[in-house]
Scaffold this motif. Sequence first.
Motif, PDB file in Angstrom:
ATOM      1  N   MET A 181     -63.542 -25.636   6.833  1.00 34.95           N
ATOM      2  CA  MET A 181     -62.951 -24.326   6.602  1.00 34.95           C
ATOM      3  C   MET A 181     -61.619 -24.454   5.872  1.00 34.95           C
ATOM      4  SD  MET A 181     -60.327 -22.177   7.582  1.00 34.95           S
ATOM      5  CE  MET A 181     -59.777 -22.783   9.174  1.00 34.95           C
ATOM      6  N   ILE A 182     -60.807 -25.447   6.278  1.00 34.71           N
ATOM      7  CA  ILE A 182     -59.499 -25.653   5.652  1.00 34.71           C
ATOM      8  C   ILE A 182     -59.655 -26.027   4.186  1.00 34.71           C
ATOM      9  CG2 ILE A 182     -57.476 -27.175   5.598  1.00 34.71           C
ATOM     10  CD1 ILE A 182     -57.658 -27.341   8.647  1.00 34.71           C
ATOM     11  N   VAL A 183     -60.580 -26.931   3.909  1.00 34.26           N
ATOM     12  CA  VAL A 183     -60.791 -27.366   2.528  1.00 34.26           C
ATOM     13  C   VAL A 183     -61.276 -26.206   1.661  1.00 34.26           C
ATOM     14  CG1 VAL A 183     -62.143 -28.845   1.018  1.00 34.26           C
ATOM     15  CG2 VAL A 183     -61.249 -29.762   3.160  1.00 34.26           C
ATOM     16  N   GLU A 184     -62.263 -25.454   2.151  1.00 34.18           N
ATOM     17  CA  GLU A 184     -62.789 -24.344   1.363  1.00 34.18           C
ATOM     18  C   GLU A 184     -61.739 -23.257   1.173  1.00 34.18           C
ATOM     19  OE1 GLU A 184     -66.593 -22.838   2.375  1.00 34.18           O
ATOM     20  OE2 GLU A 184     -67.479 -24.815   2.652  1.00 34.18           O
ATOM     21  N   ARG A 185     -60.948 -23.015   2.206  1.00 31.57           N
ATOM     22  CA  ARG A 185     -59.874 -22.023   2.094  1.00 31.57           C
ATOM     23  C   ARG A 185     -58.887 -22.422   1.008  1.00 31.57           C
ATOM     24  NH1 ARG A 185     -55.407 -22.710   6.452  1.00 31.57           N
ATOM     25  NH2 ARG A 185     -55.045 -24.440   4.995  1.00 31.57           N
ATOM     26  N   ASP A 186     -58.511 -23.703   0.996  1.00 35.02           N
ATOM     27  CA  ASP A 186     -57.527 -24.159   0.035  1.00 35.02           C
ATOM     28  C   ASP A 186     -58.090 -24.226  -1.386  1.00 35.02           C
ATOM     29  OD1 ASP A 186     -55.782 -26.408   2.319  1.00 35.02           O
ATOM     30  OD2 ASP A 186     -55.668 -24.270   2.032  1.00 35.02           O
ATOM     31  N   ILE A 187     -59.383 -24.480  -1.503  1.00 37.62           N
ATOM     32  CA  ILE A 187     -60.002 -24.446  -2.829  1.00 37.62           C
ATOM     33  C   ILE A 187     -59.927 -23.021  -3.368  1.00 37.62           C
ATOM     34  CG2 ILE A 187     -62.214 -24.558  -4.051  1.00 37.62           C
ATOM     35  CD1 ILE A 187     -62.898 -27.005  -2.355  1.00 37.62           C
ATOM     36  N   GLY A 188     -60.164 -22.057  -2.498  1.00 37.51           N
ATOM     37  CA  GLY A 188     -60.070 -20.662  -2.911  1.00 37.51           C
ATOM     38  C   GLY A 188     -58.659 -20.299  -3.360  1.00 37.51           C
ATOM     39  N   ARG A 189     -57.672 -20.753  -2.616  1.00 32.07           N
ATOM     40  CA  ARG A 189     -56.284 -20.480  -2.982  1.00 32.07           C
ATOM     41  C   ARG A 189     -55.936 -21.145  -4.306  1.00 32.07           C
ATOM     42  NH1 ARG A 189     -53.429 -21.653   2.931  1.00 32.07           N
ATOM     43  NH2 ARG A 189     -54.015 -19.667   3.929  1.00 32.07           N
ATOM     44  N   LEU A 190     -56.451 -22.348  -4.486  1.00 38.15           N
ATOM     45  CA  LEU A 190     -56.171 -23.078  -5.719  1.00 38.15           C
ATOM     46  C   LEU A 190     -56.822 -22.398  -6.922  1.00 38.15           C
ATOM     47  CD1 LEU A 190     -54.786 -25.616  -6.823  1.00 38.15           C
ATOM     48  CD2 LEU A 190     -56.953 -26.819  -6.529  1.00 38.15           C
ATOM     49  N   ALA A 191     -58.028 -21.872  -6.716  1.00 38.48           N
ATOM     50  CA  ALA A 191     -58.727 -21.182  -7.797  1.00 38.48           C
ATOM     51  C   ALA A 191     -57.943 -19.941  -8.226  1.00 38.48           C
ATOM     52  CB  ALA A 191     -60.132 -20.787  -7.339  1.00 38.48           C
ATOM     53  N   ARG A 192     -57.495 -19.159  -7.264  1.00 36.01           N
ATOM     54  CA  ARG A 192     -56.725 -17.959  -7.601  1.00 36.01           C
ATOM     55  C   ARG A 192     -55.450 -18.335  -8.347  1.00 36.01           C
ATOM     56  NH1 ARG A 192     -54.546 -13.133  -3.524  1.00 36.01           N
ATOM     57  NH2 ARG A 192     -53.351 -12.021  -5.141  1.00 36.01           N
ATOM     58  N   TYR A 193     -54.770 -19.355  -7.861  1.00 37.07           N
ATOM     59  CA  TYR A 193     -53.539 -19.810  -8.501  1.00 37.07           C
ATOM     60  C   TYR A 193     -53.803 -20.257  -9.938  1.00 37.07           C
ATOM     61  CZ  TYR A 193     -49.783 -23.164  -9.595  1.00 37.07           C
ATOM     62  OH  TYR A 193     -48.778 -23.876 -10.217  1.00 37.07           O
ATOM     63  N   THR A 194     -54.888 -21.022 -10.127  1.00 31.23           N
ATOM     64  CA  THR A 194     -55.218 -21.533 -11.461  1.00 31.23           C
ATOM     65  C   THR A 194     -55.372 -20.396 -12.461  1.00 31.23           C
ATOM     66  OG1 THR A 194     -56.332 -23.486 -10.570  1.00 31.23           O
ATOM     67  CG2 THR A 194     -56.922 -22.835 -12.801  1.00 31.23           C
ATOM     68  N   PHE A 195     -56.094 -19.354 -12.077  1.00 28.43           N
ATOM     69  CA  PHE A 195     -56.303 -18.232 -12.983  1.00 28.43           C
ATOM     70  C   PHE A 195     -55.026 -17.407 -13.159  1.00 28.43           C
ATOM     71  CE2 PHE A 195     -60.765 -18.816 -11.303  1.00 28.43           C
ATOM     72  CZ  PHE A 195     -61.185 -19.513 -12.427  1.00 28.43           C
ATOM     73  N   ASP A 196     -54.230 -17.274 -12.086  1.00 23.92           N
ATOM     74  CA  ASP A 196     -52.949 -16.554 -12.200  1.00 23.92           C
ATOM     75  C   ASP A 196     -52.016 -17.244 -13.191  1.00 23.92           C
ATOM     76  OD1 ASP A 196     -53.743 -14.682 -10.349  1.00 23.92           O
ATOM     77  OD2 ASP A 196     -52.550 -15.492  -8.685  1.00 23.92           O
ATOM     78  N   MET A 197     -52.093 -18.582 -13.244  1.00 24.01           N
ATOM     79  CA  MET A 197     -51.229 -19.346 -14.141  1.00 24.01           C
ATOM     80  C   MET A 197     -51.777 -19.429 -15.566  1.00 24.01           C
ATOM     81  SD  MET A 197     -48.587 -20.236 -12.329  1.00 24.01           S
ATOM     82  CE  MET A 197     -48.771 -18.749 -11.326  1.00 24.01           C
TER      83      MET A 197
ATOM     84  N   LEU B 107     -60.819 -26.565 -15.581  1.00 24.86           N
ATOM     85  CA  LEU B 107     -59.878 -27.444 -14.890  1.00 24.86           C
ATOM     86  C   LEU B 107     -60.331 -27.653 -13.454  1.00 24.86           C
ATOM     87  CD1 LEU B 107     -57.267 -29.041 -14.659  1.00 24.86           C
ATOM     88  CD2 LEU B 107     -56.051 -26.885 -14.220  1.00 24.86           C
ATOM     89  N   LEU B 108     -60.708 -26.583 -12.777  1.00 26.61           N
ATOM     90  CA  LEU B 108     -61.201 -26.690 -11.408  1.00 26.61           C
ATOM     91  C   LEU B 108     -62.502 -27.472 -11.371  1.00 26.61           C
ATOM     92  CD1 LEU B 108     -60.529 -23.055 -10.183  1.00 26.61           C
ATOM     93  CD2 LEU B 108     -59.425 -25.125  -9.312  1.00 26.61           C
ATOM     94  N   SER B 109     -63.374 -27.209 -12.333  1.00 25.62           N
ATOM     95  CA  SER B 109     -64.653 -27.902 -12.391  1.00 25.62           C
ATOM     96  C   SER B 109     -64.473 -29.406 -12.539  1.00 25.62           C
ATOM     97  CB  SER B 109     -65.485 -27.364 -13.562  1.00 25.62           C
ATOM     98  OG  SER B 109     -66.724 -28.042 -13.664  1.00 25.62           O
ATOM     99  N   LEU B 110     -63.565 -29.811 -13.418  1.00 25.46           N
ATOM    100  CA  LEU B 110     -63.315 -31.234 -13.631  1.00 25.46           C
ATOM    101  C   LEU B 110     -62.740 -31.887 -12.385  1.00 25.46           C
ATOM    102  CD1 LEU B 110     -61.770 -31.082 -17.222  1.00 25.46           C
ATOM    103  CD2 LEU B 110     -63.942 -32.179 -16.587  1.00 25.46           C
ATOM    104  N   ALA B 111     -61.773 -31.203 -11.757  1.00 20.91           N
ATOM    105  CA  ALA B 111     -61.126 -31.777 -10.577  1.00 20.91           C
ATOM    106  C   ALA B 111     -62.087 -31.867  -9.396  1.00 20.91           C
ATOM    107  CB  ALA B 111     -59.913 -30.939 -10.197  1.00 20.91           C
ATOM    108  N   LEU B 112     -62.834 -30.799  -9.152  1.00 17.33           N
ATOM    109  CA  LEU B 112     -63.687 -30.752  -7.973  1.00 17.33           C
ATOM    110  C   LEU B 112     -64.978 -31.552  -8.118  1.00 17.33           C
ATOM    111  CD1 LEU B 112     -63.186 -26.991  -7.062  1.00 17.33           C
ATOM    112  CD2 LEU B 112     -62.058 -28.994  -6.070  1.00 17.33           C
ATOM    113  N   SER B 113     -65.203 -32.113  -9.289  1.00 22.88           N
ATOM    114  CA  SER B 113     -66.411 -32.916  -9.491  1.00 22.88           C
ATOM    115  C   SER B 113     -66.178 -34.410  -9.243  1.00 22.88           C
ATOM    116  CB  SER B 113     -66.929 -32.731 -10.921  1.00 22.88           C
ATOM    117  OG  SER B 113     -66.008 -33.242 -11.871  1.00 22.88           O
ATOM    118  N   VAL B 114     -64.921 -34.787  -8.961  1.00 23.77           N
ATOM    119  CA  VAL B 114     -64.592 -36.205  -8.742  1.00 23.77           C
ATOM    120  C   VAL B 114     -64.273 -36.446  -7.266  1.00 23.77           C
ATOM    121  CG1 VAL B 114     -63.106 -38.123  -9.404  1.00 23.77           C
ATOM    122  CG2 VAL B 114     -63.622 -36.309 -11.066  1.00 23.77           C
TER     123      VAL B 114
END
Length: 299
Positions: free
Chosen positions: A187-203, A209-216
Amino acid sequence: MIRLKSPDLRGWVLLGAAALCIALPGAVTTLGNSAHAGAALEERKLPMKFSWVACQPDCRGWVSAVGVVTADSPKDFEDFARGRELNGATVVLDSSGGSVNDSIILGRHFRNLGMLTTVGISVQRGAPGERTSVMPEAYCESMCVFLLLSGKARYVPEAAHVRVHQIWMGDRADDPKAASYTAQDLMIVERDIGRLARYTFDMGGAGELLSLALSVPPWEDLHELSRAELQRTNLATTELVADVLPHTGITAVPMAELAPKAQDRVDAKASEAPTQVAKSTRTAEAVVPTGGRAATPSQ
């Protein structure tokens, strides 16, 4: 915290927050100096430290951000910024990553101030501002990559290494395959991935970028972004170092010489004292051990 893997896997959160270091074309000596390289390597293992690098006579200077992002980093930056006029200033990153959530908070602080970002190692010799330079052959890994994304304008030297990997529970990143996980951990990991995704698009970052990072996965080497990937993910918004570091007054090395030719872990431990190697906490982190040449996954 979730930690991303980097060449030296031990200290970075999701996208290279701890070992991000770059030399900016505007004042630099070559990274061949082993003394400076060794010192920079050690600093990347410690909690992130902020310092103002002055340059004379006409250069405004920049903020040097070195080390691993911990739970204390956002507050440390607020204390550092108090009383300083940092609007529109440049942040030179040298980090291997760190806490996902705390990197997001820190990145939003940078964006709110309209700061610019780049990767490099700040070097100063003699009196303050006398011989100030930025070495470009540096590393920005794990969550550091997302801090880089927070700049209104972002420059990545050709000699710099920007690397990503998945976020992971920081206290189990050393041997992720052998570790056990609970539903709460997932739950913690999925929650933080969601927060990171929102941040990535806000920036203004791209989904790639998320696809590359989360595939390794954390047991593989970090993925180093190519020049083409830096462009497609929108991490690099300019090919001109002068767009993030004014060259006037920087005498160590003319900016023209540096201009381009054309996982984090989820940590369960509290932040450590400044004199110790930063460790993960109970949130997603992306930290690389020490930054440097890619090594066989150590964990």
